[in-house]
Design an enzyme around this catalytic site. Sequence first.
Site, PDB file in Angstrom:
ATOM      1  N   ARG A 113      12.673   5.021  12.625  1.00  0.00           N
ATOM      2  CA  ARG A 113      11.386   5.704  12.521  1.00  0.00           C
ATOM      3  C   ARG A 113      10.522   5.373  13.749  1.00  0.00           C
ATOM      4  NH1 ARG A 113       9.025   5.238   6.663  1.00  0.00           N
ATOM      5  NH2 ARG A 113       7.829   6.999   7.515  1.00  0.00           N
ATOM      6  N   HIS A 132      12.889  -2.413   2.424  1.00  0.00           N
ATOM      7  CA  HIS A 132      12.251  -1.162   2.855  1.00  0.00           C
ATOM      8  C   HIS A 132      13.135  -0.015   2.388  1.00  0.00           C
ATOM      9  CE1 HIS A 132       9.091  -3.029   5.133  1.00  0.00           C
ATOM     10  NE2 HIS A 132      10.001  -3.888   5.584  1.00  0.00           N
ATOM     11  N   ILE A 133      12.494   0.966   1.807  1.00  0.00           N
ATOM     12  CA  ILE A 133      13.225   2.126   1.289  1.00  0.00           C
ATOM     13  C   ILE A 133      13.867   2.889   2.446  1.00  0.00           C
ATOM     14  CG2 ILE A 133      12.922   4.348   0.098  1.00  0.00           C
ATOM     15  CD1 ILE A 133      10.524   2.922  -1.382  1.00  0.00           C
ATOM     16  N   SER A 134      13.097   3.078   3.498  1.00  0.00           N
ATOM     17  CA  SER A 134      13.599   3.795   4.677  1.00  0.00           C
ATOM     18  C   SER A 134      14.152   2.788   5.688  1.00  0.00           C
ATOM     19  CB  SER A 134      12.464   4.604   5.316  1.00  0.00           C
ATOM     20  OG  SER A 134      11.416   3.753   5.743  1.00  0.00           O
ATOM     21  N   GLU A 176      13.155  -9.129   1.639  1.00  0.00           N
ATOM     22  CA  GLU A 176      12.323  -8.003   2.101  1.00  0.00           C
ATOM     23  C   GLU A 176      13.099  -6.707   1.882  1.00  0.00           C
ATOM     24  OE1 GLU A 176      11.388  -8.249   6.285  1.00  0.00           O
ATOM     25  OE2 GLU A 176      10.062  -6.491   6.189  1.00  0.00           O
ATOM     26  N   ARG A 204       6.903   0.921  13.513  1.00  0.00           N
ATOM     27  CA  ARG A 204       7.476   0.397  12.261  1.00  0.00           C
ATOM     28  C   ARG A 204       8.649  -0.550  12.524  1.00  0.00           C
ATOM     29  NH1 ARG A 204       5.166   3.777   8.257  1.00  0.00           N
ATOM     30  NH2 ARG A 204       4.749   5.851   9.090  1.00  0.00           N
ATOM     31  N   ARG A 225       5.055  12.407  -3.062  1.00  0.00           N
ATOM     32  CA  ARG A 225       4.888  12.991  -1.717  1.00  0.00           C
ATOM     33  C   ARG A 225       6.054  12.525  -0.828  1.00  0.00           C
ATOM     34  NH1 ARG A 225       0.859  14.409  -4.011  1.00  0.00           N
ATOM     35  NH2 ARG A 225      -1.319  14.523  -3.366  1.00  0.00           N
ATOM     36  N   HIS A 260       4.063  -4.479   8.939  1.00  0.00           N
ATOM     37  CA  HIS A 260       3.966  -4.372  10.398  1.00  0.00           C
ATOM     38  C   HIS A 260       2.688  -4.990  10.955  1.00  0.00           C
ATOM     39  CE1 HIS A 260       7.112  -1.607   9.363  1.00  0.00           C
ATOM     40  NE2 HIS A 260       6.272  -0.771   8.785  1.00  0.00           N
ATOM     41  N   TYR A 296      11.124   9.229   1.041  1.00  0.00           N
ATOM     42  CA  TYR A 296      11.056   8.193   0.002  1.00  0.00           C
ATOM     43  C   TYR A 296      11.719   8.570  -1.321  1.00  0.00           C
ATOM     44  CZ  TYR A 296       7.726   6.231   3.318  1.00  0.00           C
ATOM     45  OH  TYR A 296       7.147   5.719   4.448  1.00  0.00           O
ATOM     46  N   ASP A 322       1.780 -15.579   6.108  1.00  0.00           N
ATOM     47  CA  ASP A 322       1.341 -16.951   5.828  1.00  0.00           C
ATOM     48  C   ASP A 322       1.504 -17.278   4.344  1.00  0.00           C
ATOM     49  OD1 ASP A 322       0.711 -17.403   8.479  1.00  0.00           O
ATOM     50  OD2 ASP A 322      -1.453 -17.105   8.222  1.00  0.00           O
ATOM     51  N   ALA A 369       3.109  -0.718   4.843  1.00  0.00           N
ATOM     52  CA  ALA A 369       2.604  -0.782   6.220  1.00  0.00           C
ATOM     53  C   ALA A 369       2.096  -2.174   6.591  1.00  0.00           C
ATOM     54  CB  ALA A 369       1.503   0.257   6.408  1.00  0.00           C
ATOM     55  N   PRO A 373       0.783  -1.217   0.000  1.00  0.00           N
ATOM     56  CA  PRO A 373       0.000   0.000   0.000  1.00  0.00           C
ATOM     57  C   PRO A 373       0.823   1.280   0.000  1.00  0.00           C
ATOM     58  CG  PRO A 373      -0.183  -1.160   2.097  1.00  0.00           C
ATOM     59  CD  PRO A 373       0.492  -2.081   1.138  1.00  0.00           C
ATOM     60  N   ASN A 374       0.307   2.219  -0.794  1.00  0.00           N
ATOM     61  CA  ASN A 374       0.827   3.580  -0.934  1.00  0.00           C
ATOM     62  C   ASN A 374       2.115   3.680  -1.735  1.00  0.00           C
ATOM     63  OD1 ASN A 374      -1.259   4.938   0.600  1.00  0.00           O
ATOM     64  ND2 ASN A 374      -0.420   3.877   2.369  1.00  0.00           N
ATOM     65  N   ASN A 400       8.254  -5.451  -0.721  1.00  0.00           N
ATOM     66  CA  ASN A 400       8.085  -4.315   0.191  1.00  0.00           C
ATOM     67  C   ASN A 400       6.585  -4.238   0.446  1.00  0.00           C
ATOM     68  OD1 ASN A 400       7.853  -1.962   1.603  1.00  0.00           O
ATOM     69  ND2 ASN A 400       9.077  -0.712   0.194  1.00  0.00           N
TER      70      ASN A 400
HETATM   71  O1  CA2 Z   1      10.432   2.225   3.990  1.00  0.00           O
HETATM   72  C1  CA2 Z   1       9.613   1.539   3.371  1.00  0.00           C
HETATM   73  O2  CA2 Z   1       9.837   1.082   2.259  1.00  0.00           O
HETATM   74  C2  CA2 Z   1       8.222   1.288   3.979  1.00  0.00           C
HETATM   75  O3  CA2 Z   1       7.851  -0.058   3.670  1.00  0.00           O
HETATM   76  C3  CA2 Z   1       7.276   2.255   3.310  1.00  0.00           C
HETATM   77  C4  CA2 Z   1       5.854   2.196   3.881  1.00  0.00           C
HETATM   78  C5  CA2 Z   1       5.880   2.308   5.395  1.00  0.00           C
HETATM   79  O4  CA2 Z   1       4.567   2.120   5.908  1.00  0.00           O
HETATM   80  C6  CA2 Z   1       6.811   1.296   6.029  1.00  0.00           C
HETATM   81  O5  CA2 Z   1       6.819   1.483   7.433  1.00  0.00           O
HETATM   82  C7  CA2 Z   1       8.218   1.447   5.490  1.00  0.00           C
HETATM   83  C8  CA2 Z   1       4.987   3.332   3.392  1.00  0.00           C
HETATM   84  C9  CA2 Z   1       5.008   3.599   1.937  1.00  0.00           C
HETATM   85  C10 CA2 Z   1       4.354   4.917   1.743  1.00  0.00           C
HETATM   86  O6  CA2 Z   1       4.797   5.419   0.523  1.00  0.00           O
HETATM   87  C11 CA2 Z   1       4.571   6.705   0.249  1.00  0.00           C
HETATM   88  C12 CA2 Z   1       4.946   7.098  -0.996  1.00  0.00           C
HETATM   89  C13 CA2 Z   1       4.779   8.405  -1.358  1.00  0.00           C
HETATM   90  C14 CA2 Z   1       4.208   9.303  -0.500  1.00  0.00           C
HETATM   91  C15 CA2 Z   1       3.830   8.894   0.752  1.00  0.00           C
HETATM   92  C16 CA2 Z   1       4.000   7.587   1.122  1.00  0.00           C
END
Ligand code: CA2
Length: 146
Positions: free
Chosen positions: A108, A101-103, A99, A112, A19, A81, A24, A88, A78, A11-12, A75
């Site tokens: 954080r 994660h960008i961040s 796995e 997370r 954004r 978590h 990111y 599963d 959210a 998601p997202n 990836n």
């Molecule tokens: O660091 C990562 O890759 C995350 O998986 C990114 C997830 C976050 O919930 C994880 O804790 C860490 C969120 C992705 C949200 O992506 C956005 C992209 C553009 C603008 C806002 C959010």
Amino acid sequence: MSPTVLILNGPNLNMLGTRQPEIYGHTTLADIENACRALGTELGLQTETFQSNHEGALVERIHAACGTAQAIIVNAGAYSHTSIAILDALNIFQGHVIEVHISNIHRRESFRHHSHISQRADGIILGMGVEGYLLAMRRAASVVRG
Ligand code: CA2
């Protein structure tokens, strides 16, 4: 036939590059997928990509990868978590799981810090920005191609 790697984003992540660039970056998901596809070709991998904002859709895509893909780079956003369902599904998949994660999720918010996916992952890449996907592709190639 070339081994297949599935790049799965949750998601997202379809909003990447639009954004919160301070967290990111400016790269879009399409840029990441295209770069992974190009690198996959160089590495002798077939690359498939899938993004969804829906947990069940991610679970079903993992099911479809069972027996058709040799590695999944995931990836789950959210859902990492929160989702036992994705954990599963990954446990049903018999190939290699990386796995990404960008961040750096450990720098954080505390919610997370734990990822359910990590229990299944063969390897984890954190905090390396979108480059993490390309590092994961190289690792997947060395594992699945032997
Ligand atoms: O660091 C990562 O890759 C995350 O998986 C990114 C997830 C976050 O919930 C994880 O804790 C860490 C969120 C992705 C949200 O992506 C956005 C992209 C553009 C603008 C806002 C959010």
